[in-house]
Design an enzyme around this catalytic site. Structure first.
Site, short mmCIF file in Angstrom:
data_model
loop_
_atom_site.label_atom_id
_atom_site.label_comp_id
_atom_site.label_asym_id
_atom_site.label_seq_id
_atom_site.Cartn_x
_atom_site.Cartn_y
_atom_site.Cartn_z
N ASP A 107 41.27 38.04 40.21
CA ASP A 107 40.56 39.00 41.08
C ASP A 107 40.90 40.42 40.66
OD1 ASP A 107 39.69 36.82 42.51
OD2 ASP A 107 41.23 37.02 44.07
N1 URA Z 1 43.77 32.99 43.48
C1 URA Z 1 43.29 34.11 44.05
O1 URA Z 1 43.11 34.17 45.25
N2 URA Z 1 43.04 35.18 43.26
C2 URA Z 1 43.26 35.17 41.93
O2 URA Z 1 43.02 36.19 41.27
C3 URA Z 1 43.76 34.01 41.36
C4 URA Z 1 44.02 32.91 42.14
#
Ligand code: URA
Length: 244
Positions: A107
């Site tokens: 993310d």
């Molecule tokens: N889980 C999440 O919530 N975000 C990420 O970036 C990776 C795994």
């Protein structure tokens, strides 16, 4: 994408030597591109289409490149975005002409280990849902993470869309108003860790990936920094075929 690079950069990328050593080789007339002696180590060439010789030896252009990036917050795990900065935008120039792409996504506000490569086959293997490649994250979570959460993760939790996750491991480092944990998941659903904590009534405040398969994030890399994987690390990454 830039197709040409300075000849000294190309040579140092290929592991020929330091910039200084390469300068010396050029000075000695030991470097040829397409049969012509290079006199200026700043000359631009296209490494993919050029025949590069050093001291009479033809160099093999590396087909595949593997980088480890400590992804910072605020950049997207994509090769192109019309408004936001991508993980490709923040790479040093010398890696921009290799057609690299991120293996999977973190993310925008997640930090940590992101592998970039131009080896599509390996990326495909690492991302295959059938492979269950383990991914380890460190997180700071708002709320007291306790044994019940550990048990829930071990069972698999039901996400907001009704999907029940595969069993995951939860290691509690510190359990208080803001808890610190590590967790290992074996799949990669959208926002998976944030949603798993949401399912147990908690909020992830900070998330960082620290391992993918057998590959560990080099803690010497500050957010935004990258380096090439060593041969051993490439083998660890490729060992995904045997992780299950
Ligand atoms: N889980 C999440 O919530 N975000 C990420 O970036 C990776 C795994």
């Amino acid at each position: 994408m830039r197709d040409t690079q300075r000849v000294d950069k190309v040579l140092s990328n290929l592991g020929i030597g330091t910039r200084k050593e390469i300068k010396r080789l050029v000075k000695e007339g030991a470097v040829k591109v397409d049969g012509v002696v290079v006199t200026d180590s700043g000359m631009h060439i296209n490494p993919k289409d050029s025949l590069i010789e050093v001291s009479g030896e033809l160099l093999k252009y590396r087909e595949f490149i593997y980088l480890m990036l400590n992804k910072p917050q605020g950049v997207v795990s994509a090769t192109y975005d019309s408004t936001l900065r991508t993980v490709i935008d923040i790479l040093p120039d010398e890696y921009k002409s290799f057609g690299l792409f991120p293996v999977g996504r973190l993310d925008i506000d997640t930090e940590g280990l992101l592998v970039l490569t131009n080896n599509g086959q390996l990326a495909h293997e690492l991302l295959s849902p059938k492979k269950h490649v383990p991914k380890r994250y460190y997180a700071i979570v708002e709320g007291i993470v306790d044994e019940r959460d550990r048990e829930a993760f071990r069972e698999g939790v039901v996400l907001d869309d009704g999907y029940k996750t595969l069993p995951a491991e939860l290691f509690i480092i510190k359990s208080s108003g803001f808890s610190e944990i590590e967790t290992v998941i074996y799949e990669g659903k959208f926002h998976q860790i944030k949603r798993m904590f949401k399912a147990v009534g908690k909020k992830v405040k900070y998330l960082k990936r620290i391992e993918m398969g057998k590959l560990k994030l080099d803690e010497a890399l500050r957010p935004g920094e990258c380096r090439e994987l060593t041969n051993e690390e490439v083998l660890l990454l490729k060992a995904v075929e045997t992780v299950n």
